[in-house]
Structures are given as C-alpha cells and as structure tokens.
Design a protein around this motif. Structure first.
Motif, PDB file in Angstrom:
ATOM      1  N   THR A 145       0.812  -1.222   0.000  1.00 42.54           N
ATOM      2  CA  THR A 145       0.000   0.000   0.000  1.00 42.54           C
ATOM      3  C   THR A 145       0.841   1.267   0.000  1.00 42.54           C
ATOM      4  OG1 THR A 145      -0.065   0.063   2.411  1.00 42.54           O
ATOM      5  CG2 THR A 145      -1.845  -1.130   1.301  1.00 42.54           C
ATOM      6  N   GLY A 146       1.982   1.234   0.689  1.00 43.82           N
ATOM      7  CA  GLY A 146       2.824   2.426   0.782  1.00 43.82           C
ATOM      8  C   GLY A 146       2.283   3.477   1.733  1.00 43.82           C
ATOM      9  N   ARG A 147       1.194   3.146   2.447  1.00 52.42           N
ATOM     10  CA  ARG A 147       0.556   4.130   3.322  1.00 52.42           C
ATOM     11  C   ARG A 147       0.245   3.502   4.666  1.00 52.42           C
ATOM     12  NH1 ARG A 147      -2.775   8.633   1.199  1.00 52.42           N
ATOM     13  NH2 ARG A 147      -3.500   8.394   3.336  1.00 52.42           N
ATOM     14  N   ARG A 148       0.761   4.149   5.693  1.00 54.38           N
ATOM     15  CA  ARG A 148       0.584   3.659   7.065  1.00 54.38           C
ATOM     16  C   ARG A 148      -0.893   3.456   7.428  1.00 54.38           C
ATOM     17  NH1 ARG A 148       3.014   8.450  10.172  1.00 54.38           N
ATOM     18  NH2 ARG A 148       4.643   7.912   8.696  1.00 54.38           N
ATOM     19  N   ASP A 149      -1.768   4.377   6.985  1.00 51.51           N
ATOM     20  CA  ASP A 149      -3.173   4.267   7.399  1.00 51.51           C
ATOM     21  C   ASP A 149      -3.871   3.065   6.747  1.00 51.51           C
ATOM     22  OD1 ASP A 149      -3.011   5.478   4.918  1.00 51.51           O
ATOM     23  OD2 ASP A 149      -4.589   6.947   5.290  1.00 51.51           O
ATOM     24  N   LEU A 150      -3.312   2.561   5.670  1.00 49.07           N
ATOM     25  CA  LEU A 150      -3.943   1.416   4.990  1.00 49.07           C
ATOM     26  C   LEU A 150      -3.367   0.074   5.426  1.00 49.07           C
ATOM     27  CD1 LEU A 150      -4.404   2.620   1.311  1.00 49.07           C
ATOM     28  CD2 LEU A 150      -6.176   2.117   3.003  1.00 49.07           C
ATOM     29  N   GLU A 178       6.339  -3.197   8.241  1.00 46.59           N
ATOM     30  CA  GLU A 178       7.366  -2.227   8.628  1.00 46.59           C
ATOM     31  C   GLU A 178       6.917  -1.408   9.835  1.00 46.59           C
ATOM     32  OE1 GLU A 178      10.050  -1.849   4.637  1.00 46.59           O
ATOM     33  OE2 GLU A 178       8.555  -0.293   4.910  1.00 46.59           O
ATOM     34  N   VAL A 179       7.801  -1.373  10.839  1.00 45.08           N
ATOM     35  CA  VAL A 179       7.526  -0.685  12.112  1.00 45.08           C
ATOM     36  C   VAL A 179       8.762   0.134  12.471  1.00 45.08           C
ATOM     37  CG1 VAL A 179       6.970  -1.005  14.561  1.00 45.08           C
ATOM     38  CG2 VAL A 179       6.044  -2.602  12.865  1.00 45.08           C
ATOM     39  N   HIS A 180       8.544   1.344  12.954  1.00 44.15           N
ATOM     40  CA  HIS A 180       9.664   2.251  13.269  1.00 44.15           C
ATOM     41  C   HIS A 180       9.290   3.075  14.502  1.00 44.15           C
ATOM     42  CE1 HIS A 180      12.559   5.553  12.781  1.00 44.15           C
ATOM     43  NE2 HIS A 180      13.230   4.762  11.945  1.00 44.15           N
ATOM     44  N   PRO A 181      10.266   3.379  15.370  1.00 43.37           N
ATOM     45  CA  PRO A 181       9.936   4.152  16.581  1.00 43.37           C
ATOM     46  C   PRO A 181       9.367   5.529  16.246  1.00 43.37           C
ATOM     47  CG  PRO A 181      12.283   3.505  16.565  1.00 43.37           C
ATOM     48  CD  PRO A 181      11.673   2.970  15.298  1.00 43.37           C
ATOM     49  N   ASP A 182       9.812   6.121  15.145  1.00 43.58           N
ATOM     50  CA  ASP A 182       9.350   7.460  14.764  1.00 43.58           C
ATOM     51  C   ASP A 182       9.323   7.521  13.233  1.00 43.58           C
ATOM     52  OD1 ASP A 182       8.717  10.111  14.577  1.00 43.58           O
ATOM     53  OD2 ASP A 182      10.724  10.827  15.129  1.00 43.58           O
ATOM     54  N   PRO A 183       8.258   6.994  12.629  1.00 40.83           N
ATOM     55  CA  PRO A 183       8.227   6.817  11.173  1.00 40.83           C
ATOM     56  C   PRO A 183       8.561   8.075  10.380  1.00 40.83           C
ATOM     57  CG  PRO A 183       6.368   5.684  12.165  1.00 40.83           C
ATOM     58  CD  PRO A 183       7.041   6.450  13.267  1.00 40.83           C
ATOM     59  N   ASP A 184       8.199   9.251  10.931  1.00 43.07           N
ATOM     60  CA  ASP A 184       8.443  10.476  10.150  1.00 43.07           C
ATOM     61  C   ASP A 184       9.925  10.773   9.971  1.00 43.07           C
ATOM     62  OD1 ASP A 184       5.769  10.856   9.757  1.00 43.07           O
ATOM     63  OD2 ASP A 184       5.514  12.139  11.526  1.00 43.07           O
ATOM     64  N   SER A 192       5.469   3.027   7.358  1.00 36.49           N
ATOM     65  CA  SER A 192       5.862   2.360   8.603  1.00 36.49           C
ATOM     66  C   SER A 192       4.892   2.728   9.722  1.00 36.49           C
ATOM     67  CB  SER A 192       7.281   2.765   8.998  1.00 36.49           C
ATOM     68  OG  SER A 192       8.194   2.373   7.989  1.00 36.49           O
ATOM     69  N   LEU A 193       4.539   1.743  10.528  1.00 34.88           N
ATOM     70  CA  LEU A 193       3.705   1.971  11.705  1.00 34.88           C
ATOM     71  C   LEU A 193       4.600   2.340  12.876  1.00 34.88           C
ATOM     72  CD1 LEU A 193       1.372  -1.198  11.521  1.00 34.88           C
ATOM     73  CD2 LEU A 193       0.999   1.059  10.507  1.00 34.88           C
ATOM     74  N   ASP A 194       4.095   3.202  13.773  1.00 36.37           N
ATOM     75  CA  ASP A 194       4.842   3.387  15.022  1.00 36.37           C
ATOM     76  C   ASP A 194       4.433   2.261  15.986  1.00 36.37           C
ATOM     77  OD1 ASP A 194       2.476   4.128  16.327  1.00 36.37           O
ATOM     78  OD2 ASP A 194       2.868   6.285  16.151  1.00 36.37           O
ATOM     79  N   PHE A 195       5.025   2.241  17.172  1.00 34.31           N
ATOM     80  CA  PHE A 195       4.797   1.095  18.068  1.00 34.31           C
ATOM     81  C   PHE A 195       3.318   0.975  18.450  1.00 34.31           C
ATOM     82  CE2 PHE A 195       9.411   1.534  19.859  1.00 34.31           C
ATOM     83  CZ  PHE A 195       9.907   1.144  18.625  1.00 34.31           C
ATOM     84  N   ALA A 196       2.699   2.127  18.778  1.00 34.77           N
ATOM     85  CA  ALA A 196       1.289   2.088  19.204  1.00 34.77           C
ATOM     86  C   ALA A 196       0.403   1.601  18.060  1.00 34.77           C
ATOM     87  CB  ALA A 196       0.856   3.477  19.670  1.00 34.77           C
ATOM     88  N   GLU A 197       0.718   2.042  16.861  1.00 31.54           N
ATOM     89  CA  GLU A 197      -0.086   1.607  15.698  1.00 31.54           C
ATOM     90  C   GLU A 197       0.083   0.107  15.446  1.00 31.54           C
ATOM     91  OE1 GLU A 197      -0.030   5.804  13.172  1.00 31.54           O
ATOM     92  OE2 GLU A 197       1.648   4.418  12.997  1.00 31.54           O
ATOM     93  N   PHE A 198       1.305  -0.379  15.612  1.00 36.56           N
ATOM     94  CA  PHE A 198       1.509  -1.827  15.416  1.00 36.56           C
ATOM     95  C   PHE A 198       0.789  -2.617  16.505  1.00 36.56           C
ATOM     96  CE2 PHE A 198       4.061  -5.787  15.921  1.00 36.56           C
ATOM     97  CZ  PHE A 198       3.809  -6.334  14.672  1.00 36.56           C
ATOM     98  N   ASP A 199       0.890  -2.141  17.743  1.00 40.81           N
ATOM     99  CA  ASP A 199       0.179  -2.814  18.850  1.00 40.81           C
ATOM    100  C   ASP A 199      -1.320  -2.878  18.547  1.00 40.81           C
ATOM    101  OD1 ASP A 199       2.565  -2.974  20.169  1.00 40.81           O
ATOM    102  OD2 ASP A 199       2.090  -1.452  21.688  1.00 40.81           O
ATOM    103  N   ALA A 200      -1.866  -1.743  18.119  1.00 44.42           N
ATOM    104  CA  ALA A 200      -3.312  -1.691  17.852  1.00 44.42           C
ATOM    105  C   ALA A 200      -3.672  -2.633  16.707  1.00 44.42           C
ATOM    106  CB  ALA A 200      -3.726  -0.257  17.519  1.00 44.42           C
ATOM    107  N   MET A 201      -2.831  -2.665  15.695  1.00 40.49           N
ATOM    108  CA  MET A 201      -3.116  -3.553  14.569  1.00 40.49           C
ATOM    109  C   MET A 201      -3.119  -5.012  15.015  1.00 40.49           C
ATOM    110  SD  MET A 201      -1.142  -4.094  10.944  1.00 40.49           S
ATOM    111  CE  MET A 201       0.000  -5.356  11.480  1.00 40.49           C
ATOM    112  N   MET A 202      -2.147  -5.377  15.846  1.00 41.21           N
ATOM    113  CA  MET A 202      -2.069  -6.775  16.289  1.00 41.21           C
ATOM    114  C   MET A 202      -3.281  -7.147  17.151  1.00 41.21           C
ATOM    115  SD  MET A 202       0.493  -8.134  14.803  1.00 41.21           S
ATOM    116  CE  MET A 202       1.069  -9.596  15.652  1.00 41.21           C
ATOM    117  N   VAL A 203      -3.726  -6.197  17.970  1.00 43.37           N
ATOM    118  CA  VAL A 203      -4.921  -6.472  18.784  1.00 43.37           C
ATOM    119  C   VAL A 203      -6.133  -6.671  17.880  1.00 43.37           C
ATOM    120  CG1 VAL A 203      -6.536  -5.440  20.431  1.00 43.37           C
ATOM    121  CG2 VAL A 203      -4.071  -5.341  20.873  1.00 43.37           C
TER     122      VAL A 203
END
Ligand code: PEP
Ligand code: MN
Length: 295
Positions: free
Chosen positions: A217-222, A241-247, A256-267
């Motif tokens: 997708t190339g887009r974190r929100d997708l 792809e996950v990064h502490p500070d994607p920007d 890239s997802l940040d940690f909170a976004e990856f956590d939420a996705m996994m949940v």
C-alpha cells in the motif's frame, strides 16, 4: 478442480501441491512457517541505529511478532538515497536476536554477499527487484538458509513460481513466497495489493505465503486493512514495517507503523488470526486443500 490450474503452472511442478505434498513447513529457530501458527515478521525498513533497532525489536516481540525484519543492504529507487549499513547493520540484527530471541529476516542483494548475510540471518530475503536474478537465487538457495522470495513489481504468479522452482532445484526446500503488491494503472497507492494471488498461491502451491501490507500500500493508514485482507486471503504470515518514529525513518517512513499503531493492529487482527490458525490446524490435521476448508 485444482488440476485445472496445473496446466497454467505446468513449468513449475515442484512448486505445486501434489498428492504427497500439501504443505511445506519451514523450520526457523524454535517455530515454523507454514504450520499451524500464523507468523508475524515486523521491524524497520532499514537498520539505522542500535537504539532504533533494539527498541523496535522489543516492542514488536511484545506485540506478538516472531521475526525481526530490517534491511542492512537496501535496494533504493534513487542512487543518492541511504543504501544501508551493510555489515554493521547485520551485526546490529544479530545483537537484537540475542537480546530478544526473535529470528532475523534481512535482504541479500548480491550473490557475493550471500555467505556473509547467511551468517547473520535466519531467513534470506530476496527483494522484489531481484526476483529474476537467477545467480542470486541460486547462491541463496545453496546457502541452505530459508528464503523469503518477494514477488517482482511486474511479475506474474507464474514468474514468482519460476523463481521458487529455481531455488527448489538447487536443493533448498525452504522457500517462502511473498505478495508485496504489483504495478498496475492504479496510482492511489504505492502498489496494487494482489490479495487474490495469495488465494491462488495457497490453493495451488505447497509453499508458505506471506503478505506484505506495507510495500503493497505504501501508506501507514492502509496497512492494518491490507494486513486483515492478507490474513483472510489465507496467508501464513505477515511482514510489516515498524519504526519508533516513522516520520524520521531513513527509508519507507510513509508506510511504517509506530509502536502504538503496530500494537493496535495486532490487537485488532487477533480474532482474524485465530480463525486463520483454526483453519491451518484443520488443514494440517486432515491434509485438506485450503479451498475445501474455506468452502
Ligand atoms: C523491503 O522489504 O524493505 C523491500 C525493499 O521490499 P521490496 O523488495 O518488496 O520492495
Ligand atoms: Mn521497505
């Protein structure tokens, strides 16, 4: 029914399911890919610093990832972009494995680097730009390490199967296929996620299939949506792809997802993964075709 596909992929019989070979299970450290556990690989696009890699490794492990991804040798669109830390990056990956117990998947771009990368990696990634690099595939196959073979940007499923067949022919049974999006006329996203190809690959091939919602997708929100589609399509795992500070990421920050976004996705993926794992268990126990279970 499955027989009607055999002609289309007739050039690569070794990749196709056979009466005695329904599913390849790839052993990695103390777990398996293609077995009854859905496997998540996560980590930065590029290895940047020790702090970046270790914090990501700890975070994705807590969220359920089994494998840490991170490029030390990077294929880049521009020759002026960051090309990767090379050996220093491999050493940081080995350090992260030691600290967290996560397995390591990392890209090898040149056949001359195969031995070096194989010393540090549990899985050798062959990137989409190298899917048709036969000498690299042969060298990687000979290393004996499991291989994650990413579908080329303009490769058909049959092309991907040909690359996989080459690795099998050179004696490496542990080939994992990866759908990471292809180029089409659609420009809304970086690539077009060909989720149906995951269903096709799972239907006709015994090799494990991994979905890459980040490059697709190339887009974190997708990414979480594409990840869910990948699970539902029958993938055996994800690479994210996950990064502490994607920007501030040195590559692929937008996806890239940040940690909170990856956590939420996994949940939010957990119930979908539980369903998929139920199907995986049933399929293995009964040696069933995926379509029979799904249907
Ligand atoms: C990557 O995994 O960071 C990568 C470069 O992937 P791809 O080869 O699919 O573009
Ligand atoms: Mn990337």
């Amino acid at each position: 029914m499955r027989e009607s596909w055999q002609g289309r992929f007739g050039e690569t019989p070794g990749v196709l399911k056979g009466a005695s070979h329904e599913q390849t299970i790839v052993p990695v450290l103390d777990f398996e890919i293609g077995g009854s556990e859905f496997i998540t690989m996560a980590g930065p696009c590029s290895v940047e610093t020790e702090a970046q890699l270790l914090s990501t490794a700890h975070s994705v492990r807590r969220a359920g990832a089994r494998i840490l991804r991170g490029g030390a040798f990077k294929p880049r669109t521009s020759p002026y972009s960051f090309q990767g830390l090379g050996l220093d990056g491999l050493k940081l990956l080995a350090h992260a494995r030691h600290e967290t117990g996560l397995a390591i998947v990392t890209e090898v771009m040149s056949e001359t680097d195969v031995d070096l990368v194989a010393e540090y990696a549990d899985i050798l990634q062959i990137g989409s730009r190298n899917m048709e690099n036969d000498s690299l595939i042969v060298a990687a196959a000979r290393s004996g390490r499991p291989m994650l073979l990413k579908r080329g940007l303009v490769a058909t499923v049959a092309d991907l199967f040909r690359a996989a067949q080459l690795a099998l022919d050179y004696g490496n049974p542990n080939v994992i296929l990866c759908e990471r999006g292809i180029r089409t006329f659609e420009t809304a996203m970086r690539n077009t996620f060909d989720a149906a190809s995951i269903a096709v690959m799972k239907h006709v091939s015994h090799l494990p299939v991994i979905a890459d919602p980040s490059h697709a997708t190339g887009r974190r929100d997708l990414v979480p949506f594409a990840a869910r589609i990948g699970v539902a399509a029958g993938a055996d795992g994800l690479i994210v792809e996950v990064h502490p500070d994607p920007d501030t990421a040195w590559s692929d920050g937008d996806q890239s997802l940040d940690f909170a976004e990856f956590d939420a996705m996994m949940v939010s993926l957990a119930p979908w993964i539980a369903l998929r794992e139920g199907e995986m268990r049933l399929r293995l126990e009964n040696n069933l075709d995926v379509a029979e279970v799904a249907g």
